[in-house]
Design a protein around this motif. Structure first.
Motif, PDB file in Angstrom:
ATOM      1  N   LEU A  79       9.560  -2.043   2.328  1.00 38.09           N
ATOM      2  CA  LEU A  79       8.285  -2.767   2.255  1.00 38.09           C
ATOM      3  C   LEU A  79       7.857  -2.994   0.812  1.00 38.09           C
ATOM      4  N   TRP A  82      11.261  -4.959  -1.264  1.00 39.40           N
ATOM      5  CA  TRP A  82      11.708  -6.278  -0.804  1.00 39.40           C
ATOM      6  C   TRP A  82      10.566  -7.153  -0.324  1.00 39.40           C
ATOM      7  N   ARG A  83       9.477  -6.521   0.153  1.00 38.40           N
ATOM      8  CA  ARG A  83       8.374  -7.313   0.677  1.00 38.40           C
ATOM      9  C   ARG A  83       7.154  -7.294  -0.238  1.00 38.40           C
ATOM     10  N   GLY A  84       7.246  -6.608  -1.375  1.00 38.66           N
ATOM     11  CA  GLY A  84       6.150  -6.616  -2.335  1.00 38.66           C
ATOM     12  C   GLY A  84       4.871  -5.965  -1.858  1.00 38.66           C
ATOM     13  N   ALA A  85       4.969  -5.026  -0.914  1.00 37.97           N
ATOM     14  CA  ALA A  85       3.765  -4.366  -0.413  1.00 37.97           C
ATOM     15  C   ALA A  85       3.188  -3.437  -1.480  1.00 37.97           C
ATOM     16  N   ASN A  86       1.882  -3.235  -1.429  1.00 38.58           N
ATOM     17  CA  ASN A  86       1.226  -2.292  -2.332  1.00 38.58           C
ATOM     18  C   ASN A  86       1.780  -0.888  -2.086  1.00 38.58           C
ATOM     19  N   LEU A  88       0.737   2.217  -2.862  1.00 33.57           N
ATOM     20  CA  LEU A  88      -0.140   3.270  -2.362  1.00 33.57           C
ATOM     21  C   LEU A  88      -0.481   3.028  -0.893  1.00 33.57           C
ATOM     22  N   ALA A  89      -0.814   1.773  -0.562  1.00 26.12           N
ATOM     23  CA  ALA A  89      -1.195   1.467   0.814  1.00 26.12           C
ATOM     24  C   ALA A  89      -0.015   1.672   1.758  1.00 26.12           C
ATOM     25  N   SER A  90       1.163   1.202   1.349  1.00 26.31           N
ATOM     26  CA  SER A  90       2.341   1.352   2.198  1.00 26.31           C
ATOM     27  C   SER A  90       2.645   2.837   2.434  1.00 26.31           C
ATOM     28  N   ALA A  93       0.049   4.325   4.781  1.00 27.71           N
ATOM     29  CA  ALA A  93       0.245   3.857   6.151  1.00 27.71           C
ATOM     30  C   ALA A  93       1.443   4.566   6.773  1.00 27.71           C
ATOM     31  N   ILE A  94       2.483   4.809   5.967  1.00 29.72           N
ATOM     32  CA  ILE A  94       3.663   5.494   6.494  1.00 29.72           C
ATOM     33  C   ILE A  94       3.335   6.954   6.819  1.00 29.72           C
ATOM     34  N   LYS A 302      -5.730  -1.369 -11.366  1.00 32.04           N
ATOM     35  CA  LYS A 302      -5.205  -2.257 -10.345  1.00 32.04           C
ATOM     36  C   LYS A 302      -3.965  -1.665  -9.693  1.00 32.04           C
ATOM     37  N   ALA A 303      -4.011  -1.579  -8.410  1.00 32.76           N
ATOM     38  CA  ALA A 303      -2.886  -1.023  -7.671  1.00 32.76           C
ATOM     39  C   ALA A 303      -2.161  -2.142  -6.964  1.00 32.76           C
ATOM     40  N   ALA A 304      -1.277  -2.811  -7.650  1.00 30.30           N
ATOM     41  CA  ALA A 304      -0.582  -3.908  -6.982  1.00 30.30           C
ATOM     42  C   ALA A 304       0.836  -4.062  -7.495  1.00 30.30           C
TER      43      ALA A 304
ATOM     44  N   MET B   1       2.864  -9.984 -12.214  1.00 35.06           N
ATOM     45  CA  MET B   1       1.924  -9.520 -11.188  1.00 35.06           C
ATOM     46  C   MET B   1       0.500  -9.513 -11.717  1.00 35.06           C
ATOM     47  N   GLY B  71     -10.813  -1.844  -7.866  1.00 35.26           N
ATOM     48  CA  GLY B  71      -9.499  -1.410  -8.301  1.00 35.26           C
ATOM     49  C   GLY B  71      -9.200   0.037  -8.010  1.00 35.26           C
ATOM     50  N   GLY B 214     -11.921  -4.452 -11.314  1.00 33.02           N
ATOM     51  CA  GLY B 214     -10.835  -4.254 -10.358  1.00 33.02           C
ATOM     52  C   GLY B 214      -9.694  -5.213 -10.612  1.00 33.02           C
ATOM     53  N   LEU B 271      -7.376   2.022   7.092  1.00 33.12           N
ATOM     54  CA  LEU B 271      -6.426   1.023   7.581  1.00 33.12           C
ATOM     55  C   LEU B 271      -7.126  -0.308   7.821  1.00 33.12           C
ATOM     56  N   ALA B 316      -1.218   2.039  12.226  1.00 33.99           N
ATOM     57  CA  ALA B 316      -0.401   2.098  11.013  1.00 33.99           C
ATOM     58  C   ALA B 316       0.716   1.064  11.081  1.00 33.99           C
ATOM     59  N   LEU B 320       1.447  -1.824   8.427  1.00 33.96           N
ATOM     60  CA  LEU B 320       2.743  -1.943   7.748  1.00 33.96           C
ATOM     61  C   LEU B 320       3.300  -3.348   7.898  1.00 33.96           C
ATOM     62  N   LEU B 323       1.254  -5.550   5.607  1.00 38.84           N
ATOM     63  CA  LEU B 323       1.609  -5.298   4.210  1.00 38.84           C
ATOM     64  C   LEU B 323       2.936  -5.955   3.867  1.00 38.84           C
ATOM     65  N   GLY B 324       3.893  -5.814   4.777  1.00 35.71           N
ATOM     66  CA  GLY B 324       5.214  -6.362   4.527  1.00 35.71           C
ATOM     67  C   GLY B 324       5.217  -7.874   4.594  1.00 35.71           C
ATOM     68  N   GLY B 327       2.521  -8.977   1.594  1.00 30.43           N
ATOM     69  CA  GLY B 327       2.468  -8.204   0.366  1.00 30.43           C
ATOM     70  C   GLY B 327       2.670  -9.046  -0.883  1.00 30.43           C
ATOM     71  N   ASN B 328       3.622  -9.993  -0.823  1.00 31.73           N
ATOM     72  CA  ASN B 328       3.942 -10.788  -2.001  1.00 31.73           C
ATOM     73  C   ASN B 328       2.777 -11.658  -2.447  1.00 31.73           C
TER      74      ASN B 328
END
Lengths: 304, 334
Positions: A79, A82-86, A88-90, A93-94, A302-304, B1, B71, B214, B271, B316, B320, B323-324, B327-328
């Motif tokens: 995630l 490859w998917r650019g997920a944040n 901390l959030a990922s 969530a896991i 910033k968390a990204a 980014m 942030g 932020g 969440l 969750a 997920l 996010l996936g 996310g980009n």
């Protein structure tokens, strides 16, 4: 003897956290923060317990625990990388996913008993007063937890694998220039890290609790992430943090067993409060040591 | 980014579309909420139960939203909610049946807000004074908060008539929240808070500065924004909202503090806020969705005798996937 018992407990209770810190060190040195460590530990713990319960073999349980921890971390790696997920959030969530999954799947194991990993006493050495029982009369995984940080120091500092890993965490473009795909390196490091988290979860149920309860880790995976910061991303220092956490837990249990008149709830806070305390004292200084690749996520706002 | 290149505007939209776009922030979420609530009967989920569940979840979600837009990652909604419930119980223990209803309710709510804000303030202090990452500190403080509540309801605040059950004394009847139909007024309070947060972030000077901090903290700092005080403010506000959630839960469905009150609400709120990418309108919608899943899960859990935390699996997984999937593109927000 009080001190001997506390020390011995510190090693045994701290080991699961030590494994998780080592896993987190590998992951973060490659540039990925894995807050899913809690989830890896939980899934590792349940997989190990379920396997040990079904087959009667604690050793098979270890393999199952390692695999379960690795699977969750691999999901995080996918995630994030490859998917650019944040990150901390990922990771969180896991961890929630692991908590929910193990709570639901673990119901049928709640009252089960298993035969854990037996202690292997090393003759003579285990008779040394105070430190003997703690260091030389433990189960196989606890011995491994004590040796692993030194192995990791060697691997990181002296092998090609360690060099590539560190380069990926600090300067991914350098790693790329030498023909390594930083994303692949990070994915492998994160997965190995999760496997170690699963190993920690296995140690927890196979050598310490010997039964399954919902949320058996109660935050050890998150504590491990904190201790890696405390340890300035160095394996041995992070492991010492794990021992300190274990010592707080052990001291609390020993005081409880000796009927000291303090609320058990207040005693149970000690490991968390202590972890926060060591973080408070060391955070400012450690921020110099943070791997470059983590700064975007951890250092700034910033968390990204 | 870090560089947020604006997406190339193809052509400036006609005025009518521009007008619709200005209100789109709440239009989409409103439609989503109507669809979710309207489909509840088909799943046999009770509408009042969902609305009652929305109250704590919305407040813990907003407790994540404000810091996130500044942030910060506040994972401490859980603990701030617990402390809010504790603060409510502490204030309530000093009140009697003769306290006028409105006074009692306001005092208890204030107690919850203060306790919640202080708990989040601890994490803010650790961050600003010692550089402790707030994600880690708020996470660890959750465990401490749960133990403080456990201590309170087995010790100083324990109901003397409860025969060793880990519950506090019931709060005065006059302090119980009034009902509208089957739903207590706390739900409306929570919704007002959501609108307030939306206004705070979008229309006020503070909100603008917070979002600037932020978006790019270094630029904000160079530009002379008081980043440290914005961080403290955002976390205090977040804790205040989560604490209010705890107080409303004590005054609403529960009527007393007990061990395990609201376990998981903070995490579900987390969440929900992330699911909505911290846009207040969509936070409301995602809270309604998660509350529905959570209430629907309750009956399923009872049928299958599963623990309450099992609902995390669904929520969750949804997060997920989101996010996936997007996310980009998160770099585009704000």
């Amino acid at each position: 003897m009080f001190i001997e018992d506390v020390f011995s407990g510190a090693v045994r209770y701290g080991s699961s956290v030590i494994f998780a810190t080592q896993g987190e060190v590998i992951s973060e040195r490659a540039g990925v923060i894995n807050l899913g460590m809690e989830g890896s530990m939980l899934c590792g713990a349940l997989a190990a317990f379920a396997t040990a319960s079904a087959t009667g073999s604690a050793v098979l349980g270890i393999f199952a625990g390692v695999a379960a921890g690795a699977v969750l971390a691999a999901l995080h790696a996918f995630l994030v990388l490859w998917r650019g997920a944040n990150q901390l959030a990922s990771g969180l969530a896991i961890s929630f996913l692991g908590l929910g999954l193990t709570a639901a799947l673990g119901v049928s194991f709640v009252s089960k008993q298993i035969t854990g990993l037996g202690a292997i006493e090393i003759p003579v050495l285990s008779d040394i007063p105070i430190i003997g029982p703690g260091l030389f009369a433990q189960d196989i995984l606890t011995y491994l937890a004590l040796i692993l940080p030194f192995i990791l120091v060697f691997l990181l500092a002296r092998t090609r694998w360690g060099l590539v890993l560190r380069a990926t965490g600090e300067r991914p473009e350098v790693a790329r220039a030498y023909g390594y795909d930083p994303r692949r390196v990070r994915a492998v490091a994160t997965t190995i890290g999760g496997a170690l988290g699963g190993l920690g979860g296995s140690q927890l149920v196979l050598a310490y609790t010997l039964n399954w309860v919902e949320n058996v880790t109660v935050g050890r995976g998150f504590v491990a992430v904190a201790l890696v910061i405390f340890g300035a991303w160095k394996p041995v220092q992070a492991a010492i943090g794990g021992l300190v956490f274990g010592a707080a837990l052990s001291l609390q249990l020993q005081l409880q067993a000796r009927g000291v008149d303090v609320s058990i709830w207040l005693l149970q806070m000690t490991p968390y409060v202590l972890t926060l305390l060591v973080l408070t004292i060391t955070s400012r200084r450690q921020s110099q040591q943070i791997p470059e690749g983590l700064k975007a996520v951890f250092g700034g706002g910033k968390a990204a | 980014m870090t560089a947020t290149t604006p997406t190339a505007p193809s052509a400036s939209p006609p005025p009518i579309l521009a007008l619709a776009k200005r209100h789109a922030a709440w239009l989409g979420p409103t439609i989503a909420v109507v669809i979710i609530l309207g489909s509840l009967p088909f799943f046999g989920i009770s509408l009042p139960d969902v609305l009652i569940r929305c109250c704590p979840l919305l407040l813990t979600a907003l407790a994540v939203t404000i810091p996130a837009r500044t942030g910060l990652v506040n994972v401490g909604g859980e603990g701030q909610f617990f402390l809010g419930a504790l603060g409510a119980a502490v204030v309530a223990s000093g009140l009697s049946e003769s306290t006028p209803s409105l006074v009692a309710i306001v005092l208890i709510a204030l107690g919850g807000m203060v306790f919640g804000a202080l708990w989040a303030g601890l994490a803010a202090l650790l961050k600003v004074a010692s550089g402790v990452n707030e994600t880690i500190s708020t996470l660890l403080l959750n465990y401490v908060a749960a133990l403080i509540v456990a201590y309170a309801v087995t010790g100083p605040l324990q109901d003397p008539e409860a025969a060793n059950f880990p519950i506090g004394a019931p709060i005065p009847d006059s302090a119980r929240l009034p009902l509208i139909g089957d739903v207590h007024v706390g739900v409306i309070v929570a919704l007002v808070c959501a609108v307030g947060v939306s206004w705070l972030l979008a229309r006020t000077r503070w909100g603008f500065k917070a979002r600037a901090a932020g978006g790019n903290p270094i630029a904000a700092l160079r530009g002379g924004l008081p980043v440290a005080s914005l961080i403290v403010g955002a976390l205090l506000l977040g804790g205040l909202l989560a604490g209010l959630g705890g107080a409303l839960e004590v005054m609403g469905p529960d009527g007393r503090l007990r061990q395990g009150l609201g376990v998981g609400f903070g995490f579900l709120g987390f969440l929900a806020s992330w699911l909505a990418l911290h846009r207040p309108g969509w936070v409301v919608a995602s809270v309604v969705l998660i509350a529905s899943i959570s209430v629907g899960g309750d009956s399923l859990q009872i049928d299958l005798s599963l623990p309450a935390t099992s609902v995390y699996v669904v929520t969750a997984t949804v997060l997920l996937v989101v996010l996936g999937w997007r996310g980009n593109r998160t770099g585009e927000q704000s």
